[in-house]
Design a protein around this motif. Structure first.
Motif, short mmCIF file in Angstrom:
data_model
loop_
_atom_site.label_atom_id
_atom_site.label_comp_id
_atom_site.label_asym_id
_atom_site.label_seq_id
_atom_site.Cartn_x
_atom_site.Cartn_y
_atom_site.Cartn_z
N THR A 1 0.85 -1.19 0.00
CA THR A 1 0.00 0.00 0.00
C THR A 1 0.88 1.23 0.00
OG1 THR A 1 -1.63 -1.20 1.29
CG2 THR A 1 -1.85 1.18 1.23
N LYS B 1 -7.50 12.41 -3.91
CA LYS B 1 -7.90 11.27 -3.08
C LYS B 1 -8.91 11.74 -2.04
CE LYS B 1 -6.00 7.88 0.11
NZ LYS B 1 -4.86 7.49 0.90
N ALA B 2 -9.93 10.94 -1.83
CA ALA B 2 -10.89 11.25 -0.76
C ALA B 2 -10.21 11.01 0.57
CB ALA B 2 -12.13 10.38 -0.91
N GLU B 3 -9.87 12.08 1.25
CA GLU B 3 -9.24 11.99 2.55
C GLU B 3 -10.23 12.48 3.60
OE1 GLU B 3 -4.60 12.56 1.44
OE2 GLU B 3 -5.83 14.36 1.37
N SER C 1 2.09 5.08 0.57
CA SER C 1 1.93 6.07 1.63
C SER C 1 2.91 7.20 1.34
CB SER C 1 2.23 5.45 3.00
OG SER C 1 3.61 5.22 3.15
N TRP D 1 3.57 5.84 -8.25
CA TRP D 1 2.86 6.44 -7.12
C TRP D 1 2.85 7.96 -7.24
CZ3 TRP D 1 4.98 3.72 -2.10
CH2 TRP D 1 4.52 2.39 -2.06
N ASP E 1 0.50 9.25 -9.92
CA ASP E 1 -0.89 9.07 -9.51
C ASP E 1 -1.27 10.03 -8.39
OD1 ASP E 1 -3.41 7.65 -9.82
OD2 ASP E 1 -2.99 6.81 -7.84
N MET E 2 -0.38 10.23 -7.42
CA MET E 2 -0.67 11.15 -6.31
C MET E 2 -0.80 12.59 -6.80
SD MET E 2 1.91 9.45 -3.52
CE MET E 2 1.38 10.01 -1.90
N THR F 1 -4.37 12.47 -9.30
CA THR F 1 -5.67 11.99 -8.84
C THR F 1 -5.98 12.46 -7.43
OG1 THR F 1 -5.25 9.99 -10.14
CG2 THR F 1 -7.09 9.92 -8.59
#
Length: 197
Positions: free
Chosen positions: A2, A97-99, A4, A88, A91-92, A95
């Motif tokens: 995953t 991200k729903a945080e 991070s 990563w 993409d970070m 996109t």
């Protein structure tokens, strides 16, 4: 594995040169990345290094011992790690991200408090953010004085803009609470809560 922010940061730093965990932590702080990556607990860094190693994204390059220090394991990034770090990062960047940060969650439950309590809490937040913004401005001024390229400070610029926008919004809400422009009654909220299904 995953992804991070800490894992990405470890792989990004190892692209420059192999490092031991203390060296990684020192660079994170020295380069100001500790403002965007949580390295307050050294154990989280070690756990991240263990996970990256198990995933084959970084590897042990050497283990050495110096009389002044305990045994040090030096890690380097693998080709797979370089590819994953790039994936990563792209993409970070691209996109959203729903945080789920704490502050919006707290805002969603303001009805538990009286207007004065809300104003007091928001005013405390404003004072804290004012201090954070002043420290960030000092850091940005110092960094540009050292000749660090702007590309290496974009996260600090972003944080400054976000904090300044939040401060502007907080002050407007606090002003609306003071003036009565933002007001509600228990009856009004009860009627809203009892709308038919």
């Amino acid at each position: 594995m995953t992804r991070s922010p800490l894992a990405l940061t470890v792989m990004a730093l190892l692209q420059y040169k192999p490092l031991h965990p203390y060296g990684i932590q020192r660079l994170i702080k020295q380069w100001g990345k500790d403002k965007v990556v949580n390295v307050g607990q050294r154990t989280s860094l070690y756990r991240t290094i263990d996970r990256l190693t198990a995933a084959g994204l970084i590897e042990v390059r050497e283990t050495g011992r110096d009389q002044a220090y305990p045994e040090r394991t030096v890690y380097g990034i693998t080709d797979a790690g370089r590819a994953v770090a790039r994936e990563w990062l792209l993409d970070m960047l691209a996109t959203p991200k729903a945080e789920f940060p704490e502050f919006p969650a707290a805002l969603s439950h303001l009805l538990m408090l009286a207007p004065q309590e809300i104003r007091d809490a928001l005013d405390r937040r404003v004072r804290t953010l004012d201090e954070t913004l002043a420290a960030l401005d000092t850091d940005l001024g110092a960094e540009t004085g050292y000749g660090i390229p702007r590309i290496a400070m974009l996260e600090a610029e972003y944080m400054r803009v976000v904090i300044a926008a939040e401060l502007q919004w907080l002050r407007s809400v606090s002003d609306d609470l003071r003036s009565g422009a933002l007001a509600w009654s228990p009856e009004e909220m009860l009627a809203f809560a009892e709308t038919p299904e």
